[in-house]
Design a protein around this motif. Structure first.
Motif, PDB file in Angstrom:
ATOM      1  N   SER A   1      -0.712  11.251 -15.092  1.00 51.11           N
ATOM      2  CA  SER A   1       0.182  11.985 -14.188  1.00 51.11           C
ATOM      3  C   SER A   1      -0.562  12.378 -12.917  1.00 51.11           C
ATOM      4  CB  SER A   1       0.716  13.241 -14.887  1.00 51.11           C
ATOM      5  OG  SER A   1      -0.350  14.157 -15.052  1.00 51.11           O
ATOM      6  N   PHE A   2       0.197  12.601 -11.866  1.00 53.58           N
ATOM      7  CA  PHE A   2      -0.380  12.973 -10.568  1.00 53.58           C
ATOM      8  C   PHE A   2      -1.272  14.205 -10.708  1.00 53.58           C
ATOM      9  CE2 PHE A   2      -0.127  15.441  -6.645  1.00 53.58           C
ATOM     10  CZ  PHE A   2      -0.642  14.532  -5.741  1.00 53.58           C
TER      11      PHE A   2
ATOM     12  N   PHE B   1      -6.250   9.301  -2.328  1.00 52.62           N
ATOM     13  CA  PHE B   1      -5.203   8.570  -3.043  1.00 52.62           C
ATOM     14  C   PHE B   1      -4.256   9.517  -3.778  1.00 52.62           C
ATOM     15  CE2 PHE B   1      -8.490   5.490  -2.333  1.00 52.62           C
ATOM     16  CZ  PHE B   1      -7.765   4.389  -1.915  1.00 52.62           C
ATOM     17  N   PHE B   2      -4.539  10.806  -3.705  1.00 54.53           N
ATOM     18  CA  PHE B   2      -3.710  11.806  -4.391  1.00 54.53           C
ATOM     19  C   PHE B   2      -3.312  12.854  -3.375  1.00 54.53           C
ATOM     20  CE2 PHE B   2      -6.848   9.983  -7.241  1.00 54.53           C
ATOM     21  CZ  PHE B   2      -6.050   9.459  -8.243  1.00 54.53           C
ATOM     22  N   ARG B   3      -2.213  12.672  -2.710  1.00 51.68           N
ATOM     23  CA  ARG B   3      -1.817  13.583  -1.632  1.00 51.68           C
ATOM     24  C   ARG B   3      -0.770  14.555  -2.175  1.00 51.68           C
ATOM     25  NH1 ARG B   3       1.774  13.729   2.944  1.00 51.68           N
ATOM     26  NH2 ARG B   3       2.990  12.183   1.801  1.00 51.68           N
ATOM     27  N   LYS B   4       0.510  14.125  -2.202  1.00 50.76           N
ATOM     28  CA  LYS B   4       1.555  15.009  -2.721  1.00 50.76           C
ATOM     29  C   LYS B   4       2.231  14.453  -3.972  1.00 50.76           C
ATOM     30  CE  LYS B   4       3.148  17.527   1.338  1.00 50.76           C
ATOM     31  NZ  LYS B   4       4.321  17.772   2.193  1.00 50.76           N
TER      32      LYS B   4
ATOM     33  N   ARG C   1       8.655   1.339  -3.534  1.00 49.13           N
ATOM     34  CA  ARG C   1       8.912   2.750  -3.245  1.00 49.13           C
ATOM     35  C   ARG C   1       9.837   2.839  -2.035  1.00 49.13           C
ATOM     36  NH1 ARG C   1       4.183   7.314  -1.905  1.00 49.13           N
ATOM     37  NH2 ARG C   1       5.466   9.127  -2.500  1.00 49.13           N
TER      38      ARG C   1
ATOM     39  N   GLY D   1       2.459   3.336  -4.967  1.00 45.78           N
ATOM     40  CA  GLY D   1       2.192   3.841  -6.314  1.00 45.78           C
ATOM     41  C   GLY D   1       1.130   3.017  -7.039  1.00 45.78           C
ATOM     42  N   THR D   2       0.301   2.318  -6.269  1.00 47.12           N
ATOM     43  CA  THR D   2      -0.721   1.428  -6.845  1.00 47.12           C
ATOM     44  C   THR D   2      -1.678   2.182  -7.767  1.00 47.12           C
ATOM     45  OG1 THR D   2      -0.634   0.415  -4.650  1.00 47.12           O
ATOM     46  CG2 THR D   2      -2.314  -0.421  -6.172  1.00 47.12           C
TER      47      THR D   2
ATOM     48  N   SER E   1       3.366   8.095   3.619  1.00 48.97           N
ATOM     49  CA  SER E   1       2.168   8.148   2.785  1.00 48.97           C
ATOM     50  C   SER E   1       1.053   7.305   3.413  1.00 48.97           C
ATOM     51  CB  SER E   1       2.506   7.632   1.377  1.00 48.97           C
ATOM     52  OG  SER E   1       1.362   7.649   0.565  1.00 48.97           O
TER      53      SER E   1
ATOM     54  N   LYS F   1       8.956   8.368 -11.627  1.00 52.88           N
ATOM     55  CA  LYS F   1       8.736   9.820 -11.530  1.00 52.88           C
ATOM     56  C   LYS F   1       9.750  10.564 -12.393  1.00 52.88           C
ATOM     57  CE  LYS F   1       6.590  12.404  -8.940  1.00 52.88           C
ATOM     58  NZ  LYS F   1       5.255  13.043  -9.038  1.00 52.88           N
TER      59      LYS F   1
ATOM     60  N   TRP G   1      -1.373   4.960  -9.395  1.00 49.51           N
ATOM     61  CA  TRP G   1      -0.695   5.404 -10.613  1.00 49.51           C
ATOM     62  C   TRP G   1      -0.554   4.241 -11.602  1.00 49.51           C
ATOM     63  CZ3 TRP G   1       5.121   7.299 -10.483  1.00 49.51           C
ATOM     64  CH2 TRP G   1       5.422   7.934 -11.687  1.00 49.51           C
TER      65      TRP G   1
ATOM     66  N   PRO H   1       0.844  -1.201   0.000  1.00 47.94           N
ATOM     67  CA  PRO H   1       0.000   0.000   0.000  1.00 47.94           C
ATOM     68  C   PRO H   1       0.882   1.255   0.000  1.00 47.94           C
ATOM     69  CG  PRO H   1      -0.690  -1.543   1.721  1.00 47.94           C
ATOM     70  CD  PRO H   1       0.577  -2.083   1.139  1.00 47.94           C
ATOM     71  N   LYS H   2       0.503   2.212  -0.819  1.00 44.93           N
ATOM     72  CA  LYS H   2       1.153   3.530  -0.888  1.00 44.93           C
ATOM     73  C   LYS H   2       2.482   3.541  -1.649  1.00 44.93           C
ATOM     74  CE  LYS H   2      -2.271   4.584   0.734  1.00 44.93           C
ATOM     75  NZ  LYS H   2      -3.196   5.168  -0.226  1.00 44.93           N
TER      76      LYS H   2
HETATM   77  P1  A3P Z   1       1.890  10.498  -1.250  1.00 46.46           P
HETATM   78  O1  A3P Z   1       1.033  10.151  -0.067  1.00 46.46           O
HETATM   79  O2  A3P Z   1       3.354  10.496  -0.918  1.00 46.46           O
HETATM   80  O3  A3P Z   1       1.479  11.714  -1.948  1.00 46.46           O
HETATM   81  P2  A3P Z   1      -1.115   4.057  -3.564  1.00 46.46           P
HETATM   82  O4  A3P Z   1      -1.683   4.389  -4.870  1.00 46.46           O
HETATM   83  O5  A3P Z   1      -0.259   2.814  -3.591  1.00 46.46           O
HETATM   84  O6  A3P Z   1      -2.135   4.062  -2.491  1.00 46.46           O
HETATM   85  O7  A3P Z   1      -0.057   5.195  -3.235  1.00 46.46           O
HETATM   86  C1  A3P Z   1      -0.474   6.496  -3.023  1.00 46.46           C
HETATM   87  C2  A3P Z   1       0.723   7.397  -3.224  1.00 46.46           C
HETATM   88  O8  A3P Z   1       0.957   7.565  -4.618  1.00 46.46           O
HETATM   89  C3  A3P Z   1       0.441   8.787  -2.673  1.00 46.46           C
HETATM   90  O9  A3P Z   1       1.716   9.303  -2.301  1.00 46.46           O
HETATM   91  C4  A3P Z   1      -0.137   9.485  -3.895  1.00 46.46           C
HETATM   92  O10 A3P Z   1      -0.097  10.877  -3.840  1.00 46.46           O
HETATM   93  C5  A3P Z   1       0.789   8.934  -4.979  1.00 46.46           C
HETATM   94  N1  A3P Z   1       0.187   9.009  -6.321  1.00 46.46           N
HETATM   95  C6  A3P Z   1      -1.123   8.817  -6.665  1.00 46.46           C
HETATM   96  N2  A3P Z   1      -1.284   8.968  -7.971  1.00 46.46           N
HETATM   97  C7  A3P Z   1      -0.064   9.246  -8.496  1.00 46.46           C
HETATM   98  C8  A3P Z   1       0.394   9.529  -9.821  1.00 46.46           C
HETATM   99  N3  A3P Z   1      -0.431   9.545 -10.845  1.00 46.46           N
HETATM  100  N4  A3P Z   1       1.704   9.779  -9.986  1.00 46.46           N
HETATM  101  C9  A3P Z   1       2.553   9.770  -8.932  1.00 46.46           C
HETATM  102  N5  A3P Z   1       2.174   9.539  -7.658  1.00 46.46           N
HETATM  103  C10 A3P Z   1       0.872   9.267  -7.428  1.00 46.46           C
END
Ligand code: A3P
Length: 306
Positions: free
Chosen positions: A242-243, A266-269, A134, A50-51, A142, A206, A53, A47-48
């Motif tokens: 893209s994010f 799911f879209f934080r930083k 990651r 980059g799933t 995250s 990235k 993405w 989890p977290k």
């Molecule tokens: P942060 O909390 O560091 O911002 P998952 O998808 O595995 O749950 O992971 C979530 C993490 O991926 C979060 O990191 C999220 O912001 C980041 N994320 C989501 N979509 C993304 C994208 N399209 N490109 C890059 N990072 C992304």
């Protein structure tokens, strides 16, 4: 059975992994019943890592003939609703989820480590696995930020103080951990079976998304044609997923995934190195020691971005 509670999530130790208890029955059922097709694609990750993405990228790559970019379902639907996890299918229907009638090729995700996938998973089919890892410091932060905002279960306890949660994470006590076992399982499989397992790192992606989109498509046996390359499709898919693009879509700003989990969480930083805003240099040093102790000799470097 050994039990624990990590950041509000009750877990039990099953076949060497820390499994959230609400997923134990689905896991047992999928171990017994899930049969990959030769064409199935499995996205695996902690989890977290980059799933979200990778779900978007896999969906866009696999379905590029079905939907022009400006009509992509990704523009109106959260990636988690387009690519569901095996755990989720077996959580909703623990006996017999209907997986046979999904569009082909079937794309699933999982947070399960390789060693608890159905026995024979690697030998009984030619299905493909895409794994994304990651830097564990960013992944830890995250996940923690996610759990601070979202209660996965209505009655689960609030997260632990940061230093306690970090201690447990470094000891491998966290959902689907220990993280080193999870990562090394897929890493070794990717060395042994490069045609079956593609090992990716969030940070590399990235830095150069476009060449990774090409690499993923080639790995899946769906390389971009000269004509697609000329039309700039690789860049278009990278942009679409893209994010910034996904975060700012109306569906991801306002929608809800399941229960109380907002699509927006799911879209934080989406940055490399955000751990620096939360963890001390001593904590990073401790993580380095854990990684050295557990992963040295594997050939994999996880601390490139410390
Ligand atoms: P942060 O909390 O560091 O911002 P998952 O998808 O595995 O749950 O992971 C979530 C993490 O991926 C979060 O990191 C999220 O912001 C980041 N994320 C989501 N979509 C993304 C994208 N399209 N490109 C890059 N990072 C992304």
């Amino acid at each position: 059975q050994q039990q624990n509670n990590w950041d509000g999530v009750p877990m039990c130790l099953y076949q060497g992994i820390w499994c959230p208890i609400f997923l134990l029955r689905p896991l047992l059922s999928l171990q017994k019943n899930f049969k990959p097709h030769d064409t199935s694609i499995l996205l695996a990750s902690l989890p977290k890592a980059g799933t979200t993405w990778l779900k978007a990228l896999l969906f866009a790559i696999v379905n590029r003939d079905r939907f022009p970019i400006d009509q992509s379902p990704l523009l109106t639907t959260n990636p988690h609703k387009l690519v569901l996890s095996l755990e989720c299918y077996y959580y909703v229907d623990q006996v017999n989820p209907d997986l046979e009638n999904l569009p082909q090729p079937r794309v699933f995700s999982t947070h399960l480590p390789l060693n608890v996938l159905p026995p024979g998973f690697m030998i009984n089919s030619t299905s493909k696995i895409v794994y994304v890892s990651r830097n564990p410091l960013d992944q830890f932060i995250s996940e923690r930020e996610f759990l601070l905002k979202n209660r996965l279960l209505p009655d689960c306890e609030p997260p632990l103080p940061l230093d306690q949660a970090f201690d447990m994470f470094c000891e491998g006590v966290h959902a689907f951990g220990p993280f080193w076992e999870h990562i090394l399982g897929y890493w070794r499989a990717s060395l042994e079976n490069p045609d079956r397992v593609l090992f990716l790192q969030y940070e590399d992606m990235k830095r150069d998304t476009v060449s990774h989109v090409r690499k993923i498509a080639e790995f899946l046996g769906l390389p971009f044609s000269d004509e697609e390359e000329k039309r700039g499709m690789v860049g278009e898919i990278s942009q679409l997923c893209s994010f910034e693009k996904l975060k700012n879509l109306e569906t991801n700003k306002t929608g809800v995934l399941h229960g109380n989990v907002a699509n927006s969480s799911f879209f934080r930083k989406g940055e490399i190195g955000d751990w620096r805003n939360h963890l001390s240099p001593d904590m990073a040093e401790r993580m380095k020691e854990v990684i050295d102790a557990k992963m040295s000799g594997s050939g994999l470097k996880l601390d490139n971005y410390f």
